[in-house]
Design an enzyme around this catalytic site. Sequence first.
Site, PDB file in Angstrom:
ATOM      1  N   ASP A  32      77.044  34.634  -3.429  1.00  0.00           N
ATOM      2  CA  ASP A  32      77.110  36.065  -4.087  1.00  0.00           C
ATOM      3  C   ASP A  32      75.618  36.778  -4.150  1.00  0.00           C
ATOM      4  OD1 ASP A  32      79.636  35.682  -4.322  1.00  0.00           O
ATOM      5  OD2 ASP A  32      79.818  35.349  -6.582  1.00  0.00           O
ATOM      6  N   TYR A  35      74.769  38.328  -1.115  1.00  0.00           N
ATOM      7  CA  TYR A  35      75.254  39.660  -1.033  1.00  0.00           C
ATOM      8  C   TYR A  35      74.537  40.592  -1.927  1.00  0.00           C
ATOM      9  CZ  TYR A  35      78.816  43.069  -1.027  1.00  0.00           C
ATOM     10  OH  TYR A  35      79.552  44.140  -1.058  1.00  0.00           O
ATOM     11  N   LEU A  82      82.084  45.772  -9.617  1.00  0.00           N
ATOM     12  CA  LEU A  82      81.209  45.731 -10.874  1.00  0.00           C
ATOM     13  C   LEU A  82      80.041  45.359 -10.288  1.00  0.00           C
ATOM     14  CD1 LEU A  82      82.963  43.232 -13.423  1.00  0.00           C
ATOM     15  CD2 LEU A  82      82.492  45.802 -13.746  1.00  0.00           C
ATOM     16  N   GLU A 113      83.345  39.148 -21.767  1.00  0.00           N
ATOM     17  CA  GLU A 113      84.526  38.505 -21.418  1.00  0.00           C
ATOM     18  C   GLU A 113      83.962  37.332 -20.380  1.00  0.00           C
ATOM     19  OE1 GLU A 113      87.160  41.362 -19.687  1.00  0.00           O
ATOM     20  OE2 GLU A 113      86.700  42.809 -21.594  1.00  0.00           O
ATOM     21  N   LYS A 115      84.109  35.994 -16.493  1.00  0.00           N
ATOM     22  CA  LYS A 115      84.160  36.699 -15.129  1.00  0.00           C
ATOM     23  C   LYS A 115      85.054  35.427 -14.208  1.00  0.00           C
ATOM     24  CE  LYS A 115      82.205  38.969 -11.135  1.00  0.00           C
ATOM     25  NZ  LYS A 115      82.987  38.177 -10.052  1.00  0.00           N
ATOM     26  N   LYS A 296      80.961  44.765 -21.242  1.00  0.00           N
ATOM     27  CA  LYS A 296      81.276  46.123 -21.152  1.00  0.00           C
ATOM     28  C   LYS A 296      80.884  46.887 -22.445  1.00  0.00           C
ATOM     29  CE  LYS A 296      85.422  44.692 -18.648  1.00  0.00           C
ATOM     30  NZ  LYS A 296      87.308  44.533 -18.829  1.00  0.00           N
ATOM     31  N   LYS A 320      75.756  37.201 -13.352  1.00  0.00           N
ATOM     32  CA  LYS A 320      76.289  36.062 -12.616  1.00  0.00           C
ATOM     33  C   LYS A 320      75.491  34.697 -13.086  1.00  0.00           C
ATOM     34  CE  LYS A 320      78.968  38.028  -9.473  1.00  0.00           C
ATOM     35  NZ  LYS A 320      78.582  38.072  -8.126  1.00  0.00           N
ATOM     36  N   CYS A 414      79.675  15.860  25.727  1.00  0.00           N
ATOM     37  CA  CYS A 414      80.526  16.111  24.587  1.00  0.00           C
ATOM     38  C   CYS A 414      80.999  14.648  23.860  1.00  0.00           C
ATOM     39  CB  CYS A 414      81.741  16.828  25.415  1.00  0.00           C
ATOM     40  SG  CYS A 414      83.184  16.977  24.078  1.00  0.00           S
ATOM     41  N   CYS A 432      80.963  22.345  24.768  1.00  0.00           N
ATOM     42  CA  CYS A 432      81.733  21.605  25.755  1.00  0.00           C
ATOM     43  C   CYS A 432      82.523  22.494  26.753  1.00  0.00           C
ATOM     44  CB  CYS A 432      82.533  20.674  25.081  1.00  0.00           C
ATOM     45  SG  CYS A 432      83.586  19.857  26.192  1.00  0.00           S
TER      46      CYS A 432
END
Length: 595
Positions: A32, A35, A82, A113, A115, A296, A320, A414, A432
Amino acid sequence: MKFVKQKIQKLRKKLRHWEYLYYTKNESAVSDEKYDAMLEKLNQLEQIYPHLIAESSPTQRIGGVSQYNFKKIHHKVPMLSLNSIVASFQLLSFDKRIKIKLHANHVMSYCCELKIDGVAVSLLYKEGKLIYAATRGDGKIGEDVTENISTIRAVPMCLKIDSNKYGKLPYLLEIRGEVFISKLCFLELNKITIQQGNKPFSNARNAASGSLRQLDPSVTATRPLSFYCYGISNYCGEKELPDSHWERLQLCENWGLPINNYIRLISGVNKVLEYYSYIKTIRSNLEFNIDGIVIKVNSCAYQSKLGCGSRAPHWALAYKFPSEVSSAKVDNVIFQVGRTGIITPIAYLEPIVISDVTIRKVNMHNINEVKRLGLMIGDTVRIQRSGDVIPKIVEVILSERTDHVKTIELPRFCPVCGSRIKTWRNQSILRCTAGLSCLAQRKATLEHFVSKKAMNIYGMGNKIIDQLVNQGLIFTSSDVFRLNKNKLLCLEGFGLENIERLLRSIEDSKKITLARFIYALGIYGVGETVASNLAIVYKTIENLAAADLQSLSNLKYVGPIIANNIYHFFRNPDNLKNVQDLIDPAIGIQLYVIT
């Protein structure tokens, strides 16, 4: 300017790919943190160069898409995502920013709250009865999962009257909430899944998402799904709703909608930080997985004034938790052969537990990662679960390296079939080239062919395929349809009941969409989206097999590399014979196209 435009396009492409994997494939490719950092980088560039902002940018929309298997539902009130933060100073900035926008000098009240790591859904009730349930999708259009939601005990089919405050039930009530699977139930689900010979779920969120999107509601009914309500998005009733978001949640509970016990109404941002620290300390003891808290603005009037962006509201944040890190010793590095022949180094560890998950091995992806880390067998390493999902070796703890470590020998042949290995991309990728002659590739190809998103042959898990291949009962995917009772009796621990169930499943799989059939063939680079597009364009497998390279290259979602893979797949005599065997009338596969 040209450089900036290219940079923005590159960031968008990468973010869209990650979003596709997360929302549509239920796979977390990156943490996260990574990102969010990349999304913020893109957002900053777009703020500096606003003329380059596009409606399709990941900063302007949410990454999911509704799937063709389900009826589409348009959200009257968009289901937004969010904005995320990872540090306390960002929360203080948020508090300051909203006070300026609201011209408020007083201490702000926040509803805090958990998550929960699950799947967001919208529930519409009319006169107290559930009318439909939908997934988030892209925020504007979701999937109709009403039948599947109806199997979840925690979701009331009919609301109960709150006699103390609101008397009659509202004419219309739209609820937003999270579907999830608890930690204990997830472990039990995976235990059953493995006993059935199927691949276990990688995490509870993926299990919840996959269970909710089953085409057969009776399968969903067997999954231990739970639900918590976290808000009201639409309401029409005799009495006005309270302005307090927290009070609205209490009202939802009175109507029979479950809410989480850890929701708190908090005054002041410093108390919010205390709540964050408290939840962080008890996180591991909670019965379900969370990856942070949601903050919130409590006043719904203030929420309306602050408004929403195209992607997220301006009145809420996700704070987070950092990914958990632990250390472990590397016992060995084994080179694993995949379906397409790619050879991947897998680090085997002394078992460690991170976020209630036991980690025994880590996928190193390619040789460059081994070289970058300077990893040796016997090293002690730091392990992080990226996004609390994917284990990753962050670094080697050199201070703990001993004289007993061993160099990792790169294979020249292999490890399964002994064929010579080819390398490319500056020798970072090993492959392979033996194809189906390699036992590992053959098994992986068959596992893909029978998988849920392909032919969906229930009961033919990895262990069954291992036995079938090892005993020479199947070689190609068409051999699956030549299995019979006598052949299956040779399998260890496979009774008559299991045999009959498997044969029924094989028979049921014969009626299948062309898109899933194309996906089942395992053409390198052809995922569900590309397969669906190919089916719509070419209509039959014969047309696709005869397609020229130019027409393939011009298709949506198909670039020159994938087009080349498709073209040469059907020019390979073994592949072509297998496809012809599969569509032979004697087998009886019926292909149809969904447009």
